[in-house]
Design an enzyme around this catalytic site. Structure first.
Site, PDB file in Angstrom:
ATOM      1  N   ARG A 223       1.548  13.153   2.707  1.00 47.54           N
ATOM      2  CA  ARG A 223       2.140  13.492   4.011  1.00 47.54           C
ATOM      3  C   ARG A 223       2.812  12.281   4.645  1.00 47.54           C
ATOM      4  NH1 ARG A 223      -1.272  15.513   7.834  1.00 47.54           N
ATOM      5  NH2 ARG A 223       0.553  16.449   8.791  1.00 47.54           N
TER       6      ARG A 223
ATOM      7  N   ASN B 149       0.279  16.128  17.195  1.00 45.08           N
ATOM      8  CA  ASN B 149       0.887  15.878  15.883  1.00 45.08           C
ATOM      9  C   ASN B 149       0.709  14.422  15.465  1.00 45.08           C
ATOM     10  OD1 ASN B 149       1.741  18.506  16.111  1.00 45.08           O
ATOM     11  ND2 ASN B 149       3.808  17.972  16.777  1.00 45.08           N
TER      12      ASN B 149
ATOM     13  N   HIS C 264      -4.446  12.872  18.203  1.00 46.87           N
ATOM     14  CA  HIS C 264      -5.102  13.107  16.913  1.00 46.87           C
ATOM     15  C   HIS C 264      -4.751  12.036  15.886  1.00 46.87           C
ATOM     16  CE1 HIS C 264      -5.622  17.690  17.848  1.00 46.87           C
ATOM     17  NE2 HIS C 264      -6.481  16.931  18.519  1.00 46.87           N
TER      18      HIS C 264
END
Ligand code: APR
Length: 237
Positions: free
Chosen positions: A58, A90, A107
């Site tokens: 990712r 995000n 996060h």
């Protein structure tokens, strides 16, 4: 007339039109993994290689995606009103790359890694940082292994005091692209309502907490958010 204090909370839906997979739109699979299998301290403890490969993939993907019109609309809002706080669930850097500043990542972030010994985070996006090999810190005399700088399930979200203070004093609270499943983020609209803010939702479809919002706009954020921002700016001309 003094300008409104606006707080914006974004979720995976704002990055969907950039080609970044959301968590719950594709039957709960996230890049072919169950979130619980790769985004928990237990997964990291029992299968660090799999978790590391998942996040490295990712992190590499960040180089293949671009901000979309929804990200640019929020940058435009920030550039034209003084008191806009941008909070995101995000972990991508698309808000920053669209020109937004002081983005509050509750996060964590893909572009940083965290030393497991000192807990210090550092940006590590050089090509040598993006292989599947373990990354070593540069902060300890004896280099230590690093972990993804991500808040996993069961861990405390970051910057919560700053977030709660911003919501307690805002006039308008806008949520973009979030399914309302994960707390504490999903409960922030209730706090905003209690603070007397006008609450607005922009989402592709009605999330489970849609009823909590004063104003609901259903559709793609890339289409709806630029219109909402121009309305907000015209109202405050
Ligand atoms: N425009 C607007 N909304 C969209 C779009 C779009 N183009 N595409 C999808 N959406 C909406 C979906 O309808 C869904 O309600 O975005 C929401 C995405 O929901 P999730 O995938 O659950 O993402 P999010 O709410 O951000 O998840 C919260 O859960 O897994 C954890 O830590 C992870 O930050 C994440 C948190």
């Amino acid at each position: 007339m003094n300008q409104p204090r606006i707080v914006v909370l974004t979720g995976a839906g704002i990055s969907a039109e950039s080609g970044v997979r959301t968590f719950r739109d594709n039957g709960g699979l996230w890049e072919e993994h169950r979130v619980e299998d790769v985004a928990t301290p237990q997964a990291w403890a029992t299968n660090p290689e799999m978790v590391w490969r998942f996040y490295q993939a990712r992190r590499r993907q960040l180089q293949e995606v671009e901000p979309n019109d929804a990200h640019h609309a929020l940058t435009h809002l920030q550039n034209n009103l003084e008191q806009v706080t941008l909070i995101t669930q995000n972990v991508d850097d698309l808000h920053e790359r669209s020109g937004s500043s002081e983005v509050v990542h509750m996060h964590g972030e893909l572009k940083t890694l965290r030393c497991e010994m000192s807990l210090r985070s550092e940006v590590r996006m050089e090509p040598s940082d993006l292989t599947d090999d373990v990354a070593l810190c540069s902060c300890c005399a004896q280099p230590s292994a690093m972990r993804p700088d991500i808040v996993w399930f069961g861990e405390m979200p970051m910057h919560m005091l700053e977030i709660m203070n911003a919501i307690d004093t805002c006039d308008v609270f806008i949520v973009v692209g979030s399914s309302g499943h994960v707390y504490p983020a999903a409960g922030l609209v209730d706090q905003a309502n209690n603070a007397g803010a006008h609450t607005i939702l922009v989402n592709l479809e009605a999330p489970i907490n849609a009823a909590a919002f004063d104003e609901v706009h259903l559709g793609p954020a890339g289409e709806l958010l630029p219109k909402l921002v121009s309305t907000l700016l015209n109202d405050n001309d």
